[in-house]
Design an enzyme around this catalytic site. Structure first.
Site, PDB file in Angstrom:
ATOM      1  N   ASN A   8       0.851  -1.193   0.000  1.00 41.46           N
ATOM      2  CA  ASN A   8       0.000   0.000   0.000  1.00 41.46           C
ATOM      3  C   ASN A   8       0.885   1.240   0.000  1.00 41.46           C
ATOM      4  O   ASN A   8       0.402   2.345   0.205  1.00 41.46           O
ATOM      5  CB  ASN A   8      -0.923   0.018   1.231  1.00 41.46           C
ATOM      6  N   LYS A  10       2.430   4.079  -1.617  1.00 43.87           N
ATOM      7  CA  LYS A  10       2.080   4.739  -2.884  1.00 43.87           C
ATOM      8  C   LYS A  10       3.321   5.104  -3.711  1.00 43.87           C
ATOM      9  O   LYS A  10       3.260   5.162  -4.930  1.00 43.87           O
ATOM     10  CB  LYS A  10       1.174   5.948  -2.658  1.00 43.87           C
ATOM     11  N   ASP A  68      10.613  -6.899  -0.871  1.00 40.40           N
ATOM     12  CA  ASP A  68      11.188  -6.462   0.388  1.00 40.40           C
ATOM     13  C   ASP A  68      12.561  -5.880   0.080  1.00 40.40           C
ATOM     14  O   ASP A  68      13.282  -6.417  -0.769  1.00 40.40           O
ATOM     15  CB  ASP A  68      11.284  -7.617   1.383  1.00 40.40           C
ATOM     16  N   THR A  69      12.860  -4.784   0.741  1.00 44.69           N
ATOM     17  CA  THR A  69      14.094  -4.059   0.447  1.00 44.69           C
ATOM     18  C   THR A  69      14.864  -3.796   1.719  1.00 44.69           C
ATOM     19  O   THR A  69      14.271  -3.540   2.764  1.00 44.69           O
ATOM     20  CB  THR A  69      13.755  -2.706  -0.229  1.00 44.69           C
ATOM     21  N   PHE A 148      11.307   8.504  -0.962  1.00 47.73           N
ATOM     22  CA  PHE A 148      10.902   8.153   0.396  1.00 47.73           C
ATOM     23  C   PHE A 148      12.071   7.457   1.098  1.00 47.73           C
ATOM     24  O   PHE A 148      13.138   7.249   0.506  1.00 47.73           O
ATOM     25  CB  PHE A 148       9.657   7.249   0.369  1.00 47.73           C
ATOM     26  N   GLY A 149      11.822   7.079   2.353  1.00 51.30           N
ATOM     27  CA  GLY A 149      12.812   6.287   3.097  1.00 51.30           C
ATOM     28  C   GLY A 149      14.163   6.973   3.183  1.00 51.30           C
ATOM     29  O   GLY A 149      14.267   8.159   3.521  1.00 51.30           O
ATOM     30  N   TYR A 150      15.205   6.227   2.856  1.00 52.24           N
ATOM     31  CA  TYR A 150      16.580   6.726   2.971  1.00 52.24           C
ATOM     32  C   TYR A 150      17.015   7.508   1.727  1.00 52.24           C
ATOM     33  O   TYR A 150      18.190   7.851   1.602  1.00 52.24           O
ATOM     34  CB  TYR A 150      17.537   5.548   3.200  1.00 52.24           C
ATOM     35  N   LYS A 171      15.347   7.228 -11.292  1.00 45.21           N
ATOM     36  CA  LYS A 171      15.475   6.291 -10.164  1.00 45.21           C
ATOM     37  C   LYS A 171      15.026   4.889 -10.598  1.00 45.21           C
ATOM     38  O   LYS A 171      15.681   3.898 -10.293  1.00 45.21           O
ATOM     39  CB  LYS A 171      14.660   6.771  -8.951  1.00 45.21           C
TER      40      LYS A 171
HETATM   41  P1  IMP Z   1      10.316  -2.433   2.531  1.00 43.39           P
HETATM   42  O1  IMP Z   1      10.249  -3.469   3.604  1.00 43.39           O
HETATM   43  O2  IMP Z   1      10.524  -2.971   1.189  1.00 43.39           O
HETATM   44  O3  IMP Z   1       9.179  -1.467   2.620  1.00 43.39           O
HETATM   45  O4  IMP Z   1      11.619  -1.566   2.812  1.00 43.39           O
HETATM   46  C1  IMP Z   1      12.125  -1.375   4.110  1.00 43.39           C
HETATM   47  C2  IMP Z   1      12.597   0.029   4.316  1.00 43.39           C
HETATM   48  O5  IMP Z   1      13.678   0.283   3.423  1.00 43.39           O
HETATM   49  C3  IMP Z   1      11.564   1.111   4.038  1.00 43.39           C
HETATM   50  O6  IMP Z   1      10.811   1.408   5.164  1.00 43.39           O
HETATM   51  C4  IMP Z   1      12.420   2.285   3.641  1.00 43.39           C
HETATM   52  O7  IMP Z   1      12.873   2.950   4.768  1.00 43.39           O
HETATM   53  C5  IMP Z   1      13.613   1.613   2.970  1.00 43.39           C
HETATM   54  N1  IMP Z   1      13.448   1.628   1.504  1.00 43.39           N
HETATM   55  C6  IMP Z   1      12.897   0.686   0.711  1.00 43.39           C
HETATM   56  N2  IMP Z   1      12.972   1.057  -0.582  1.00 43.39           N
HETATM   57  C7  IMP Z   1      13.579   2.272  -0.585  1.00 43.39           C
HETATM   58  C8  IMP Z   1      13.935   3.177  -1.619  1.00 43.39           C
HETATM   59  O8  IMP Z   1      13.706   2.974  -2.812  1.00 43.39           O
HETATM   60  N3  IMP Z   1      14.549   4.298  -1.211  1.00 43.39           N
HETATM   61  C9  IMP Z   1      14.833   4.587   0.089  1.00 43.39           C
HETATM   62  N4  IMP Z   1      14.512   3.792   1.079  1.00 43.39           N
HETATM   63  C10 IMP Z   1      13.888   2.638   0.744  1.00 43.39           C
END
Ligand code: IMP
Length: 198
Positions: A8, A10, A68-69, A148-150, A171
């Site tokens: 979810n 966005k 998952d990232t 977003f995120g980092y 990106k």
């Molecule tokens: P997720 O579990 O795939 O949502 O990723 C875990 C965390 O990694 C996220 O809450 C973000 O803080 C960070 N993250 C994931 N993808 C990206 C990105 O493309 N750019 C920056 N931070 C990211």
């Protein structure tokens, strides 16, 4: 082709829709009525991606992919990795995590880091994984408002902009998720072509 993207978020949805094109009818968790929290209890990116795709298939019956990232920082022995979302605590905001990372990295010369994305796909009874890696560096302060995120503190190798200073197309072409999605799209496109020939 109808397919659920188990997210979810966005920002992620926009990035992936941008890469997938019109051959796929992409649905989110909200759109299939999946409002429960899917707990990511695995200790690997592969494990967490699989938990999410399995949940959708088992409870909603849709073919699905989930990602998952993790951000893996060399000087921090690969941390925060699979725990990137919760780096500064269970309910941490993106900014909390960024501030904790800037603090943890202060004084470190070695600022090498990489983002790694794993996608788990369940399609026609098969389960496959696709991986994307983007190497780069952790900056000493935030730059840029996008993403977003980092993103404000991650500068990919060979670029003089952070992810947060890049447009979504750039990106998407070079990022961890972009590379994993490009592999997913190549596979899905082949499946669509094969099914048309049958
Ligand atoms: P997720 O579990 O795939 O949502 O990723 C875990 C965390 O990694 C996220 O809450 C973000 O803080 C960070 N993250 C994931 N993808 C990206 C990105 O493309 N750019 C920056 N931070 C990211």
């Amino acid at each position: 082709m109808k397919l659920v993207f188990a997210t979810n978020n966005k920002h992620k949805l926009e990035e992936v829709k941008n890469l997938l094109g019109d051959s796929f009818n992409l649905m989110t968790l909200n759109e299939i009525g999946c409002h429960e929290d899917i707990e990511e209890t695995a200790t690997t990116l592969e494990g967490n991606a699989k938990i999410k795709s399995d949940h959708v298939k088992l409870h909603y019956g849709y073919d699905c992919f989930a990602d998952d990232t993790g951000l893996e920082v060399e000087a921090l022995n690969g941390e925060p990795g699979v725990y990137s979302a919760r780096y500064a605590g269970e309910n941490a905001t993106f900014d909390d995590n960024v501030q904790k990372m800037l603090k943890a990295m202060s004084g470190f010369k070695n600022r090498k880091a990489r983002f790694r994305t794993v996608i788990s796909l369940i399609l026609n009874g098969e389960q496959l994984f696709f991986e994307g890696i983007c190497d780069g560096h952790i900056e000493a302060s935030c730059s840029g408002e996008k993403g977003f995120g980092y993103d404000p503190i991650f500068k990919p190798l060979g670029f003089d902009k952070t992810f947060a200073e890049m447009d979504i197309e750039t990106k998407g072409r070079i990022s961890h998720r972009g590379l994993a999605v490009q592999k997913l799209v190549a596979y899905l496109t082949k499946q669509v072509q094969t099914s048309r020939l049958k």
